[in-house]
Every structure is written in structure tokens, then in C-alpha cells.
Design a protein around this motif. Sequence first.
Motif, PDB file in Angstrom:
ATOM      1  N   ARG A 328     -19.600 -15.595  20.071  1.00 50.96           N
ATOM      2  CA  ARG A 328     -20.847 -15.036  19.543  1.00 50.96           C
ATOM      3  C   ARG A 328     -21.917 -14.901  20.613  1.00 50.96           C
ATOM      4  O   ARG A 328     -22.998 -14.379  20.337  1.00 50.96           O
ATOM      5  N   SER A 331     -23.865 -11.728  21.068  1.00 48.10           N
ATOM      6  CA  SER A 331     -24.708 -11.269  19.968  1.00 48.10           C
ATOM      7  C   SER A 331     -26.153 -11.675  20.219  1.00 48.10           C
ATOM      8  O   SER A 331     -26.440 -12.557  21.024  1.00 48.10           O
ATOM      9  N   LEU A 354     -20.008  -2.926   7.400  1.00 47.59           N
ATOM     10  CA  LEU A 354     -20.102  -3.995   8.389  1.00 47.59           C
ATOM     11  C   LEU A 354     -19.169  -3.719   9.556  1.00 47.59           C
ATOM     12  O   LEU A 354     -18.022  -3.303   9.365  1.00 47.59           O
ATOM     13  N   GLY A 355     -19.682  -3.968  10.756  1.00 50.33           N
ATOM     14  CA  GLY A 355     -18.887  -3.748  11.959  1.00 50.33           C
ATOM     15  C   GLY A 355     -19.000  -2.356  12.531  1.00 50.33           C
ATOM     16  O   GLY A 355     -18.613  -2.125  13.685  1.00 50.33           O
ATOM     17  N   ASP A 381     -21.772  -7.947  12.043  1.00 49.48           N
ATOM     18  CA  ASP A 381     -20.438  -8.412  11.657  1.00 49.48           C
ATOM     19  C   ASP A 381     -20.488  -9.067  10.271  1.00 49.48           C
ATOM     20  O   ASP A 381     -21.565  -9.261   9.691  1.00 49.48           O
ATOM     21  N   THR A 387     -25.170  -7.284  16.955  1.00 45.95           N
ATOM     22  CA  THR A 387     -24.872  -6.949  18.350  1.00 45.95           C
ATOM     23  C   THR A 387     -25.490  -5.590  18.663  1.00 45.95           C
ATOM     24  O   THR A 387     -25.338  -4.635  17.888  1.00 45.95           O
TER      25      THR A 387
END
Length: 497
Positions: A328, A331, A354-355, A381, A387
Motif C-alpha cells: 500500500r 497509495s 473500483l480499481g 481499490d 492511488t
Amino acid sequence: METDGLAQTMRSRWTQAPGRPALGFGDTWYDWQWVGENATRLEEALTAVTYPSRAPIAVIARNRPAQAGAILGLMATGRPAVVISSIQSPDGLAADILRLGVQVVLGSPDDLRADAVANAMRTTGVLGMTVAEHGSPTFDVETPVRVEWAPQAIDPDALVVMLTSGTTGAPKRLTLGRRATLSAMADLTAMLGECEEPGETSPSILFQPLANISGMYLLMLLAAEGRPAFLMERFRAAEWAEAVRRLGPSWLWLPPAAMQMVLDADVDPAHLSSARALRTGSAPLGDSVRTRFEERFSIPVLSHYGATEFCGIVTSLSPDDVAENPDRSSSVGRARPGVRLQVVDAADGAVVALGELGILEVQADRLGPGWMRTTDLAAIDPDGFLTLHGRADDAINRGGFKVLAGQVADILRAHPAVADAAVLGLADDRLGQVPVAAVECRHGVLPPSSEDLAAFSRSHLLAYQVPVRFLIVPSLPRTGTMKIDRQAALKLFASAG
């Protein structure tokens, strides 16, 4: 002297604990009594010229005690501070004074007596007041006093008016309100507390320009929460490290460019041994810089994301986040309490899955119910970690193929010899635009050739994403907040031929 919640809080400090340290500079610490003297004497000087109560005051904001004290004095008297960046020429200062339409400007004698600034004030009838650079706070009238003041709107909630960074579009002047700021400061205190022992209050080291949200944030934290701030006029790695050694803070705050400077300066890890974490933001952080910093200093690097438009930070990583899952670390964390995030399609505004990549939108309780669309490309995510993938307005249209400058720069930063890179769109008669890259190399490392950089890029990017030209420079041009100055970087290619 009229007061509000913030003013009452500040007044209680200089009446109940006047000797408590507030602002450090060089070898001197200024206490809360000094903060109170700034507020009292500034208000007396403005009353003497019959300037209306709670009317705004412009400050040419240098990272010096006099200017910081003046801004603190305004916060304590209910007057909004209109911040003018000192990181510009006298002509630029004069243009700001004319553009803002302010009626009173505070600044150093050198700033106010520069020909361009003096002419601008004389032409518009602006009242100039000099701040004392040494000794006790004093505010002296520099220009003729107006016979009468033009009517102006008074916003009782206004705290600071400053230039945004452009996260939600072109940079613009934005008013930060007292209620939103106090809410943001309480959240920042909670965020910093993640790196502190219960009851601990580490001093902050304030080298970011006061005209930028990062610098103003730490000054606001001093005003709202009483956290001492050590002031530096500019970032110098060795001086900063020595300040860390002396002050022993539990957390550090550096933008990526400053992290690279600390690595290049070969700072003794023992100087930073008090820190449990380093918080970073304001610019892309390459994995190489993060990894080398963590390996050298054994300090986890925690990214956050914020902007002037949001009145500060809206996402952050905690020490527990990266301890539980090191992956992570790239991020910028999850939404802070009272903040919601969503990623939308640039074309129709629909929320994406998501993503998936899209345009980031932010909603923060401290600013109201509305969603603010940014110019940042992002993905969230399933666990809510955000991110960033560069800016949508940095996308380069190469003959119909979209090249995301931020993604290409991230790849170049992964080269073992590259400290930082700026990827830009250069006009092209056939394709419209082509990507080019200005590259700053790591200190003490043999610079790569353009052929090497091109081969490295081809091994990680699609053919149309590879820059058509690489320019190795001693250092990338930067703004006062250490972000890459993209317009100045483009001029490097023009001057190189």
C-alpha cells in the motif's frame, strides 16, 4: 479587539501561558506573549489609520518571524490575511497588489520600497505598512494614509485568502474559512497523533512557503492547536537535519524533492532517529526515492493527498496501513474522517468501478455537501485506498494516442540513475504533440545517455508512450513548494535547440 473562537483560543495562550514557545527561527524562540504583542500592536496601528474592523489585510509572506507574526496577529484579531507570495520579482508583487484590489499591504521595508511595488501602491492609494524584521513587533506606515476607505464586503468567517495549487483547475484565489480550518486542524492533529505517544506534541519544521497551503497549514496548526513551529526561509538539507536533531520531532514532513535532497546530502541517520514516520505529499513520489529513504533512515514514508480547495488534507496513510500491507505504500491512503471520494468517467461523469481509472472527486463535510471535481487521474481499490496516476490536464495527445505524462515520469523515476523527471508535451506539426522528458540524475551517479533512457522506456512502455527526446539537466526547475515548474521545464527544450 473583536474576537471569535480561534481568537479566543489564541488569546488564552498568551494570557495563561505567555512564556510557552510558539515560533522558532535560527537560534531564537518567540513565545506566546510575542504573538499577543503582534496582535495588539497591529490592531493599534490599523485603528490609528481608522481602517475598518475585520477588513482584510494583504501580507507579502516571507518565511520570517515578522511576517509569520503579522499573519498570526491577523488570525487573532478576526481580520482575513490575503497572502501574497514573496517568491516572485518586484514586478510580480506589484501586479498582485494591483490585481487583488487590496487597500492595506504589510511587508518588509525592502519589499514595500522596491520601485515597482511603491509605484503600484502610490498609483492605487494602497496603504503600505512595514513590519519590523528584528526586535519587538512594530508596524509603521510607509505611504500616505487615505482620507477614507472604500466600502468592502466583510466575511466574518474568512481566515486566509490564498492562491490554490490548481488541483481543481487553473490556480485561483480561494478564501479559507475559520470553521472549516478549525475542523481541518483538529483532523490534522489526529493524523499527526498516529505518530506520537499519547499527550506528546512534537514541533513542526516549517520551510514550505507561507503562501502555499503546506506552509500555511503548519502556521494554522500553531494558531489553532498551539503546536510550536520552527521556521526556515528555505529548505537546505543539512540545516533541516540539524533542526530535526535538535528538536527531536516524532514525525517529519517533506515533499519528494526534499527527500531526494536529504539523500543526496548524505545526512547522518542518527539526526532523524526521533522520527517514527515521514509524511509526504504535494508531488509524485517515485518508488525508488521511497525505498532508498526507508532503507537509509529506517523511517516509514506515509503519503497523503490534499489541496487548498479542500482546506488541507483529505486522504492519508497511517503507520498501521503500511505495516499490515507494504504494497500500500504507493497509495496516498484512505479518506480522512468526514471525507468521501469517488472516481468518475471524464466524459459523462458516471462513477466508475473500483480499481478503474478516472477523474477524482472529493466531498468534505467541513466544506459542505457539494462534490469537487479535481484534475487528478485516480483509482480506488476495494479497501478504499486511493492511488493517483497523474493529472488529466497533463495528458499528451500524440496523433490520437493519449500519453499520460505522470505514468511516463513514474517509469523514468524507476531508472537507477534518475532522481526525478518531467514529461511534457511538445508541439509537433504532424502529430499535434509528442512527449519529451527532462531528467535530473541522482547525486554521484553516472548520468545515463539518451539512448539508455530510451531503451529503458521501451522496456516498460508502449511505443507511443516513449519520449521522443530526453534532456539531462543538473536540476529540474521548481516552484517555491518544490513542485516541478512545467512551463520553465518546457523552456529548457527551446533553449537547448
